[in-house]
Design an enzyme around this catalytic site. Structure first.
Site, short mmCIF file in Angstrom:
data_model
loop_
_atom_site.label_atom_id
_atom_site.label_comp_id
_atom_site.label_asym_id
_atom_site.label_seq_id
_atom_site.Cartn_x
_atom_site.Cartn_y
_atom_site.Cartn_z
N ILE A 1 0.80 -1.34 -0.01
CA ILE A 1 -0.02 0.21 -0.19
C ILE A 1 0.81 1.21 -0.03
CG2 ILE A 1 -0.44 0.31 2.53
CD1 ILE A 1 -3.16 0.36 1.14
N GLU B 1 -10.47 -2.46 0.68
CA GLU B 1 -9.88 -3.66 1.43
C GLU B 1 -11.07 -3.99 2.33
OE1 GLU B 1 -6.50 -2.93 3.92
OE2 GLU B 1 -6.51 -5.07 4.68
N SER C 1 -12.84 -5.15 5.44
CA SER C 1 -12.73 -4.39 6.85
C SER C 1 -13.05 -4.93 7.83
CB SER C 1 -13.81 -3.24 6.72
OG SER C 1 -14.01 -2.47 8.13
N ARG D 1 -13.23 -3.76 10.96
CA ARG D 1 -13.96 -3.20 11.57
C ARG D 1 -15.28 -3.69 11.63
NH1 ARG D 1 -14.41 3.10 11.64
NH2 ARG D 1 -15.29 2.82 13.75
N ARG E 1 -9.78 -7.46 16.33
CA ARG E 1 -8.76 -7.53 15.46
C ARG E 1 -7.00 -7.39 15.81
NH1 ARG E 1 -9.15 -2.30 11.36
NH2 ARG E 1 -9.53 -0.74 12.94
N HIS F 1 5.36 0.67 -13.02
CA HIS F 1 6.23 1.26 -12.06
C HIS F 1 6.30 0.37 -10.83
CE1 HIS F 1 8.69 4.12 -9.64
NE2 HIS F 1 7.64 4.15 -8.75
N ARG G 1 8.87 -4.34 -7.86
CA ARG G 1 8.55 -5.64 -6.99
C ARG G 1 8.82 -6.95 -7.68
NH1 ARG G 1 8.65 -3.48 -2.13
NH2 ARG G 1 7.33 -1.53 -1.95
#
Lengths: 302, 302, 302, 302
Positions: free
Chosen positions: C111, C120, C122, C124, C195, C217, C222
């Site tokens: 990220i 993403e 969640s 929560r 969590r 890029h 990576r």
């Protein structure tokens, strides 16, 4: 570069009012803060504010890499390492703010770099000054024969004179009509409309704020020999400012970006053959003519 | 908040070394520069550097709007006008850099704001400290019954104690194993691998640099009552820093953003009926139950 | 890679419902649309949607460069030209959307590339699955002796077994406690709190949408040998997807980025001396030892 | 809107070549794909490509919020919820690409929105067409007396005629000189120089690609009554395209953004007093005259 007496007085006043700060300061940049550096016939670049210095880059890298870093690298070596390995985030920790005066057609090219913050003089709200970019005769060039977006030979003097007359007269006539349209006791046309009559060489101005990493990206593209002369003139002034602000970074930037060349995988394999003594030619190189030429230029340049 | 004696000494040293600058300085922010403000049990926020002040916003707006602006608006009025009409670019002319220590699960939420520059402590490169976020008992809450992503009642003391035991023991055991894996004379596992054994309440730290406009966007979302308490704790510290840095902007921000409410077209038509004396009910409002409730909350709140 | 029967059925259903479009389509990408490609032990990458193809890049370049371009360049040549000269905007005209499942500690690294759009899962709001990344034994390596952020030797089998036991047991215990805390009939702790007890190798998932220029890029950083293996595993899957989607661009990317090397100004001057037959050594090269080594690696690599 | 016969034929050809795709398609948008919608006298907007639909937003939100979401919300309700609570990331999952022809002075205003991808026709490389924006007489307005950046009364016919003559003649003369300078058998000036003689109402064109969230931000600012008419003309065309593309989102956007009004904390407290029956006046409201007026406009509008 036409600064009004009012503006000169304002700069003088600002330069006489130092304050104390705990922030990192750079003496060489303080020495030129607010001062306009000329670019083209009426343009300028001046630094209005800045954040950080070479040490701030090192400090940020050390937050990332933790305690161990200090022993391993001296500041200069660490900055070179970061530049070589394209670690961009430590350079983002520095920021600079410019006040720039430039012709509209260059402003249009410039703003394609989207990673800066911009406040431009608004011709919806205010009236633009009677100032136009008229090239110096030695910058008046023919269309390049080899590069569709470049310049070739300088124009012969009589042709140059003719072009300058056109540019000057059209800009002036259009501006006179702009004023006539704006006249509150006459046509009184809305500013947001009247402005469309101006020519693209009219000067505008803006505040332009950018982090050091993106500034270097901008500069690497705009100090390049393929950049249009009129934007390169600004980029070269800003290169000097870079040296005053972050000298270690500026040096690494010159070595690893401005003077560097990216060899493709195919070019690397040509290089290997050459270093083993083979006489590689464009025909047996596997490169296109154009790539071959670019590679030769890189190897002979400097 | 555990600062090492080394770090405290470093901050003291920095605070004793003022220099002279021609840049705008803010006395109230200089007074707290580098000082850590606690957040949660081991976290902190400290300002490392800044660029600009309330006047820099005004100055940028005046570049855009030209000479005329000065007469029309005082600084405070102009800042309120800019905020009310969502003119974002003048606020982008200010920049601030924080050093923040925070638990990993909050760092994950935080970094979704992509408009900042970040240098985070790298656990590939270095070893994380033995520090975990363990909530205070009055922050240990049950799952909300009405809000799928919120908290309800505080846990009864015995249940809270049980939860705290779990959090503490798991974090400590995982960290002990992390150390065991890292031991150069033992398993000597690569740092980039060993770190995966840590729990999400482990503390990390980063430098976080952002312009004022994006900072206010971040704060408006994160001081909100619906934000998770653990990130709100940081946002509230930063609100105080905002007041010290740009007091006029902070005041306008509070009025026009933090305490404001956006009425939809449908809500506006309900309002109009109410102001004409009609007794509008949820049933004849044309709003959903949820919207009606939100509108009532906005009208009764404060 | 654990897809639920429900998810497999959903993918099958989507793959059976073609529609007609006038947009550019890529048969090779349609053939794999929605299908998950495994990465690591439980992760995957799948393409959810895309916009544009090799021709869209050419088309955008031709808007910029106007009519003349068509005669001068064939598509392939134009794409190579754009790549070589770092013309980034035509590549921004293509966009791709992935669904990715990956361990949290890799998501945190990922990220840091801020130029993508992310949604993403969640924690929560919802409950994470009981899935953890446990490295394959041949990926369990010691800390590198030469590179502070790299891996060295593979661990001996008995030590590897010990590490795997730690990772497995800690992840499972932490997850069991997570479930215990969440139990609505038990402790009933709010999800946003519970969590924090999970370990960093827990799997998460997200939608990740990015333009082709920024994707390249990301990939160039990576797929590099210095990238952590666990993120490289995903990048390599995405390289294959790139080839299916935009084969001409992928080929140019391989030549000019992945297999390329940037020679600094100092390195170029060493090269010039070498090509003239001089036997340059590290001592008389003007390069640091490290730079010399990197340059030799680039020249010998491939 | 002057499309060349060549361009019309190209569009026709594209519209006759459907292919099969597994991606989400939107019939109402396919029906107008590639077709130019006129804006101003020679400008147009046409959709070149798109990614996603209303369902893609819902799907992304459900990745974030997990399984539970489906039961709770229908698609329309979920989209309204996301819009009301300013959840921006699900809307970022859709993308659209336009081909737009517009006058240069509007392009300059437009490009201040930095969150899009742009490929503009390059006047360094190619030659701009002889097309200028000449306002319709009913758009030729005086400078506003109350708003420094707005229009007031429409010009009387004879004055309008005079202004139109100026605009037309200056644009034509400047363009004729542009052609004269470019003449390869004459002055043969480089394109990158000659272009500076054009007036700001000359038409340019670009590809402009943006995600749905940023598109709505652009539209909310540019369909506003305070936006300049010439950019509003484009925004209104794009509002219609929005309705064809994502009808549920467009409806929520109209309710929660376009027709909405943000009440400040101070305005909310005035509202509370009014709803309790108090006759609040500008004098005892605590608001400035301007804020009071804006609040009254919001309450009476619609």
């Amino acid at each position: 570069m036409a600064l009004s007496p009012e503006q000169i007085a304002e700069i003088e006043a600002l330069r006489c009012a130092p304050s104390e700060t705990l922030r990192p300061s750079v003496a060489a940049l303080e020495a030129i803060l607010f001062k306009p550096f000329p670019a083209l016939d009426h343009g300028f670049v001046r630094v209005i504010d800045y954040m950080g210095d070479d040490s701030a880059i090192v400090q940020a890298a050390r937050v990332s890499y933790g305690r161990g870093t200090k022993k391993v690298h001296e500041d200069k070596g660490l900055i070179r390492y970061l530049m070589r390995h394209r670690h961009s985030t430590p350079f983002e920790m520095c920021e600079i703010k410019f006040h720039i005066k430039l012709p509209v057609f260059i402003a249009r090219q410039w703003i394609r770099h989207r990673t800066a913050n911009v406040n431009e003089y608004s011709a919806r709200y205010s009236i633009l000054d009677r100032e136009f970019y008229i090239p110096a005769p030695d910058q008046l060039a023919q269309q390049s024969k080899v590069n569709r977006q470049g310049r070739g030979e300088v124009l012969p003097p009589d042709q140059a004179a003719k072009v300058l007359d056109i540019l000057r007269e059209d800009a002036q006539r259009c501006y006179a009509h702009y004023e006539e349209m704006l006249d509150p006791d006459g046509l009184n046309v809305a500013r947001e409309l009247a402005r469309m009559n101006l020519t693209l060489n009219t000067y505008t101005q803006w505040y332009w704020k950018i982090d050091l990493n993106n500034l270097m990206h901008f500069l690497s593209l705009r100090v390049d020999a393929h950049a249009q002369y009129e934007i390169r003139a600004y980029a070269e002034v800003m290169m000097e400012i870079l040296k005053a602000w972050v000298p270690k970074t500026a040096e690494a930037f010159k070595d690893y970006r401005v003077g560097a060349y990216m060899f493709s995988a195919s070019m690397l394999s040509v290089l290997r053959r050459q270093l083993q003594g083979e006489a590689v030619t464009v025909e047996n190189s596997g490169l296109s003519k154009r790539e071959w030429q670019e590679m030769q230029d890189a190897l002979q340049g400097g």
